[in-house]
Design a protein around this motif. Structure first.
Motif: not given
Ligand SMILES: [Zn+2]
Length: 257
Positions: A160-165, A218-225, A227-229
């Motif tokens: 989650a921290r990596l996704a945030r970063w 970054v392939l999926d910005h919403r998905g990454l959001e 996944a992030a904390c």
């Protein structure tokens, strides 16, 4: 190691856009005066701008570049506590009346920036109320980012921290693609290389990013959001609130002119 691209102030003034949003928020007349003391530079990956305990000689307004603030633990590289891009300034201790850095400021994304000598900055800061307002506001959001990051490092899992970063980096460089090694990411997140590898593989498996030899897409910005904390949204909302404030103030200034 530092590469300085010196350009005439007049040339810079003719540029259509101002990359750094703090400088862009200052009224044009004030900006023109600031410009005389600003020097365009290119910051390179791995370059150290400040070490803890060292006197701050320049402040930096990043454009396309990205600068990490790192705390050192037992004299070794600790972990990232803040990330500064086009929305901010490196050298905030000067705003608060100190000329010494308490952290290491490390360039983690090569690119453009404007810098100003500390003595000149102190003078301009005293003279310009709009500059003071923008910098106090930014200092507040940076403090919020630093305290949120401290809690994040303690309570949230690496993935989650990596996704945030990655999202924070994406927002600042304004690109879906950037370069970052596992080793560097480990320092950013305060985990071992293997921990970074696992987290990056997990995000890759979910088709949120692609990661190959230090190239991140970054392939999926919403998905990454997703996944992030939550820390990502908390800090982004503060920055966006400050940016909305810039827009409102600019509208008021142009309406009054
Ligand atoms: Zn978090």
């Amino acid at each position: 190691m530092r590469q300085s691209n010196r350009e005439s102030a007049g040339h810079v003034a003719r540029r259509a856009s101002i990359e750094n949003s703090l400088l862009a928020a200052v009224p044009r007349k004030e900006y023109r005066r600031l410009l005389a003391g600003l020097e365009p530079v290119t910051l390179t990956f791995g370059e150290v701008l400040y070490e803890p305990g060292e006197t701050i000689r320049h402040v930096y307004f990043p454009g396309a570049s990205l600068v990490s603030l790192l705390t050192l633990v037992d004299g070794h590289l600790g972990l990232e506590v803040g990330l500064i891009g086009r929305e901010g300034m490196v050298g905030i201790p000067l705003v608060l009346g100190h000329n010494v850095s308490s952290v290491r400021a490390l360039v983690q994304g090569s690119g453009t920036a404007m810098r100003m000598a500390s003595a000149r900055f102190r003078k301009e800061f005293r003279l310009s109320l709009p500059l003071q307002q923008e910098l106090y506001r930014y200092t507040h959001t940076l403090m919020a980012q630093i305290s949120q990051t401290a809690a994040c490092n303690r309570f949230h899992v690496v993935e989650a921290r990596l996704a945030r970063w990655l999202l924070m980096t994406h927002d600042r460089v304004k690109s879906d693609q950037f370069r970052m090694t596992h080793e560097f990411l480990g320092h950013m997140l305060g985990v071992r290389r293997v921990g970074v590898t696992k987290a990056a593989q997990a995000l890759q498996k979910r088709k949120l990013i692609s990661y190959s030899r230090g190239d991140i897409i970054v392939l999926d910005h919403r998905g990454l959001e997703a996944a992030a904390c939550q820390c990502y949204e908390v800090v982004k909302d503060m920055h966006d609130g400050a940016q909305a404030g810039y827009a409102m103030r600019k509208m008021r200034i142009s309406a009054a002119a």
